[in-house]
Design an enzyme around this catalytic site. Structure first.
Site, PDB file in Angstrom:
ATOM      1  N   ILE A  96       0.860  -1.287   0.056  1.00 21.46           N
ATOM      2  CA  ILE A  96      -0.036  -0.040   0.152  1.00 21.46           C
ATOM      3  C   ILE A  96       0.864   1.371  -0.076  1.00 21.46           C
ATOM      4  O   ILE A  96       0.634   2.253  -0.506  1.00 21.46           O
ATOM      5  CB  ILE A  96      -0.921   0.037   1.231  1.00 21.46           C
ATOM      6  CG1 ILE A  96      -1.808  -1.300   1.344  1.00 21.46           C
ATOM      7  CG2 ILE A  96      -1.668   1.324   1.379  1.00 21.46           C
ATOM      8  CD1 ILE A  96      -2.760  -1.479   0.265  1.00 21.46           C
ATOM      9  N   GLU A  98       3.078   4.523  -0.382  1.00 21.36           N
ATOM     10  CA  GLU A  98       3.299   5.339  -1.528  1.00 21.36           C
ATOM     11  C   GLU A  98       4.649   6.275  -0.960  1.00 21.36           C
ATOM     12  O   GLU A  98       5.238   6.352   0.000  1.00 21.36           O
ATOM     13  CB  GLU A  98       2.239   6.642  -1.279  1.00 21.36           C
ATOM     14  CG  GLU A  98       2.539   7.582  -2.456  1.00 21.36           C
ATOM     15  CD  GLU A  98       1.353   8.363  -2.683  1.00 21.36           C
ATOM     16  OE1 GLU A  98       0.469   8.279  -1.863  1.00 21.36           O
ATOM     17  OE2 GLU A  98       1.473   9.341  -3.411  1.00 21.36           O
ATOM     18  N   GLU A 209      -3.649   5.680 -17.146  1.00 19.89           N
ATOM     19  CA  GLU A 209      -3.749   7.384 -17.080  1.00 19.89           C
ATOM     20  C   GLU A 209      -2.298   7.560 -17.919  1.00 19.89           C
ATOM     21  O   GLU A 209      -1.572   6.568 -18.272  1.00 19.89           O
ATOM     22  CB  GLU A 209      -3.365   7.481 -15.601  1.00 19.89           C
ATOM     23  CG  GLU A 209      -2.087   6.878 -14.876  1.00 19.89           C
ATOM     24  CD  GLU A 209      -2.321   7.191 -13.242  1.00 19.89           C
ATOM     25  OE1 GLU A 209      -3.579   7.435 -12.801  1.00 19.89           O
ATOM     26  OE2 GLU A 209      -1.273   7.366 -12.699  1.00 19.89           O
ATOM     27  N   HIS A 248       0.438  11.069  -9.019  1.00 20.60           N
ATOM     28  CA  HIS A 248       1.173   9.814  -8.983  1.00 20.60           C
ATOM     29  C   HIS A 248       2.675   9.857  -9.575  1.00 20.60           C
ATOM     30  O   HIS A 248       2.770  10.538 -10.531  1.00 20.60           O
ATOM     31  CB  HIS A 248       0.672   8.752  -9.820  1.00 20.60           C
ATOM     32  CG  HIS A 248      -0.619   8.052  -9.373  1.00 20.60           C
ATOM     33  ND1 HIS A 248      -1.815   7.860  -9.892  1.00 20.60           N
ATOM     34  CD2 HIS A 248      -1.175   8.125  -8.070  1.00 20.60           C
ATOM     35  CE1 HIS A 248      -2.569   7.448  -9.219  1.00 20.60           C
ATOM     36  NE2 HIS A 248      -2.392   7.711  -7.993  1.00 20.60           N
TER      37      HIS A 248
END
Lengths: 292, 381
Positions: A96, A98, A209, A248
């Site tokens: 998970i 980041e 994306e 991102h």
């Protein structure tokens, strides 16, 4: 039946005593996920929501059987956590966290390949096989059980589309977030291969994306393999500017590479219906499944 | 984060990669002194973290120390690609037999570093890749092995070198790979890598882009994360970073706040489909607090270009009532300086709606509808 996890999957939560780990352990347990143990170095002997905590995975596996883990530890410690899971033989590892350095992700992914393990993420909401197992942080209420497989590079946009699918009267078999980072354990092609062999999945939605070429390679795969299940897509970032990271780490147009237009064109050429708006997905799903 | 050329060259030197003799100057008279010390002719190079610097007139040459002073005076204080030149690098001017290219970058598809070498240096490598792909050697590097000496030899050989030069060039390649790994480079390149008439190889230019996410292990560059010198961020973007927000400045007039990168990008796309133009991309991130929301909204209210703000929230971990309280906070502190359009669904949606209704803000259900509304208002305002 799930493609990465199912009702039999037993998982360890790495970083279970942190705010995020604690919160999502509760929600995963509520969903019915079998969380057998947690690990936080120095917190061995504690319990979180009734789940026993150990200092190491090795100790946890001495007492419990597990084949999966979900990692919530802060970025500087994620490499170590992932290697610990791999070395102890866990086969499905959801990261998970980041903000993991690219070099660490490259090492994690290479080691996993060597050991025949699957890395989901980093920077992912995780994976859910609806009605069976949630190994992730996605809000369960947006998903209804059904036959649409979803693979995505993002979080909330995935929930948006899952909610649209539910509103349209359809549902999801498995939804997997491959992650928003430049280096991830899974790509779209690998997920398409799993959905191909999954009897619960009749159609696939890809949520892509800008940045990289995962969508272009998925398009090539669909075309070359004559992929038998219908595929639709939504690609975010048509209004992105080159050279800027759009939230991102992986969402960046570099030079002329990685634009939304290139991805949309490649997918359309492969016969994939690309939605203009997230809200259109339900209608497209209806068409793909031959129902209106 | 891009280092400036002179900083990258300091790092290169530490790894034994030859660079031209040179020194940094912040004033024309310093540039003159450096030129005197080094001996002429010299190159005077603007230190900005932007590509295409040569083409933009950022590299000038001088035959005398006096001339070095003059050209430094022209460069210092000027702007290159919107970046102010605060320093110049004054270097000995190299004699060139041949210009090569060598770089290490991340190959996203193969999930590893890749070494790229070319006999065509001095131009952008993307250009060579487009026009003469046969002049490029690409070598993916297995993360578990690394680039070994024999790999580096193979690359140097592919560029046509043998004997002593083969050894010195491959050793330079190997050093740059070690640097890339130890410094967490997203990209490091030498372009041009100059071969002198004497057969030496020197890094005439140096580029080192360090992975922002790895700065916790590079304390010497860490404080630069939020500094204007980094060059790839506008002042507004830096301010947003300091507030912990992912923000990118765009050139329209509709302010956008979303939670999650994909959803925020999709919101911008909806605005475009409706014929509007977004002023920014602003992602609150996961589990946003009311403080983060109010910080984001006040940031957009301080942007004079913004005519209306569109807020698109899908509550998962993020709670709609928290977001609503953040919006309310801004109303109480500074008032709504511009109209706002809110779309909000998900966790604690009812409570969020109630809070906003009491503050006179209507909440919409669909993002398409919200985008349409924002575009309408932007046209009117």
């Amino acid at each position: 039946m799930g493609i990465f996890v199912d009702r039999e999957t037993r998982a360890i939560v790495q970083g279970i005593t942190g705010t995020q780990g604690r919160f999502h352990t509760r929600l995963m347990l509520d969903y019915g996920t079998k969380i057998v143990a947690g690990v936080t170095p120095g917190r061995g002997g504690m319990e979180v929501h009734g789940v026993p905590v150990y200092d190491t995975i090795e100790e946890a596996l001495g007492k419990h059987e597990a084949e999966a883990s979900i990692i919530f530890v802060p970025a500087p410690f994620a490499l170590d956590a992932a290697l610990e899971a791999l070395e102890n033989g866990l086969k499905t590892i959801v990261i998970i966290t980041e903000g993991i350095p690219i070099r660490d992700s490259m090492e994690i992914v290479a080691r996993a390949k060597q050991r025949g393990a699957t890395i989901i993420g980093p920077n992912t909401p995780g994976v859910i096989t609806v009605g069976e197992c949630k190994l992730g942080i996605m809000p369960a209420q947006v998903f209804k059980e059904g036959s649409v497989g979803v693979a995505s590079r993002s979080g909330t946009l995935t929930y948006e589309i899952a909610a649209a699918i539910s509103r349209g009267g359809f549902g999801v078999s498995t939804c997997v977030g491959i992650g928003g980072d430049p280096i991830t354990g899974l790509n779209f092609v690998e997920v398409l291969e799993r959905f191909r062999d999954d009897p619960s999945t009749e159609a696939v939605i890809l949520i892509g994306e800008i940045g990289g070429d995962l969508e272009e390679r998925a398009a090539r795969y669909i075309l070359e393999q004559g992929y038998l299940k219908p595929v639709a897509a939504f690609i975010a970032g048509r209004s992105a500017v080159a050279g800027k990271r759009m939230g991102h780490a992986g969402a960046i147009i570099q030079g002329r590479a990685g634009t939304a237009e290139s991805k949309i064109q490649a997918l359309r050429e492969a016969g994939v219906e690309v939605a203009e708006r997230p809200g259109e997905i339900a209608k497209i799903v209806g068409e793909l499944l031959g129902r209106d | 984060m891009n280092l400036l050329e002179f900083e990258a060259k300091e790092v290169f030197s530490r790894y034994g990669i030859p660079v031209p003799r040179g020194e940094v100057a912040s004033t024309p008279s310093q540039a003159e002194e450096v030129a005197e010390r080094l001996g002429v002719p010299v190159a005077v190079k603007a230190q900005v973290a932007a590509g295409g610097r040569g083409k933009a007139g950022g590299i000038l040459f001088a035959e005398t120390p006096q001339e070095a002073r003059d050209v430094a005076g022209r460069l210092l204080g000027s702007e290159i690609h919107g970046l102010r030149v605060r320093k110049v690098l004054v270097e000995e001017r190299l004699r060139i037999k041949r210009e090569l290219y060598f770089g290490i970058t991340v190959d996203r598809s193969s999930r590893c570093y890749v070494a790229i070498a070319s006999s065509e240096g001095g131009v952008e490598i993307e250009e060579v890749a487009a026009t003469a792909p046969e002049r490029i050697v690409r070598f993916p590097i297995d993360p578990l092995y690394g680039l070994k000496s024999y790999h580096a030899l193979r690359i140097a050989k592919a560029l046509g070198y043998s004997g002593r030069q083969l050894r010195s060039l491959s050793s330079l390649f190997h050093r740059l790979y070690t640097l890339a790994v130890e410094q967490d480079a997203e990209l490091t390149e030498i372009n041009p890598l100059v071969e002198t008439p004497e057969g030496e190889f020197i890094a005439a230019d140096a580029r080192l882009n360090i992975d922002d996410n790895a700065l916790f292990r590079h304390p010497e560059f860490k404080e630069r994360l939020f500094s204007e010198e980094r060059g790839d961020l506008t002042p507004e973007e830096l301010e947003a970073r300091r507030r912990g927000l992912a923000y990118v400045k765009l050139d329209g007039e509709i302010g956008v706040i979303g939670n999650g990168a994909g959803l925020t990008m999709a919101t911008l796309d909806m605005i475009r489909l409706q014929g509007g133009r977004a002023a920014d991309f602003l992602d609150l991130g996961g589990g946003a607090s009311s403080e983060r929301m109010s910080s984001a909204l006040s940031l957009l209210f301080s942007d004079p270009r913004v005519r209306v703000v569109l807020i698109n929230i899908l509550g998962g971990i993020t709670r709609c009532d928290e977001v609503a309280r953040g919006i309310l906070e801004v109303k109480e502190k500074m008032g709504f300086r511009r109209p706002i359009v809110v779309r909000m669904i998900g966790t604690n949606e009812e409570e969020g709606r109630r809070i906003l209704r009491e503050a006179g803000v209507e909440v919409l259900e669909s993002m398409e509808e919200a985008a349409e509304r924002a575009v309408e208002i932007a046209r009117r305002e």
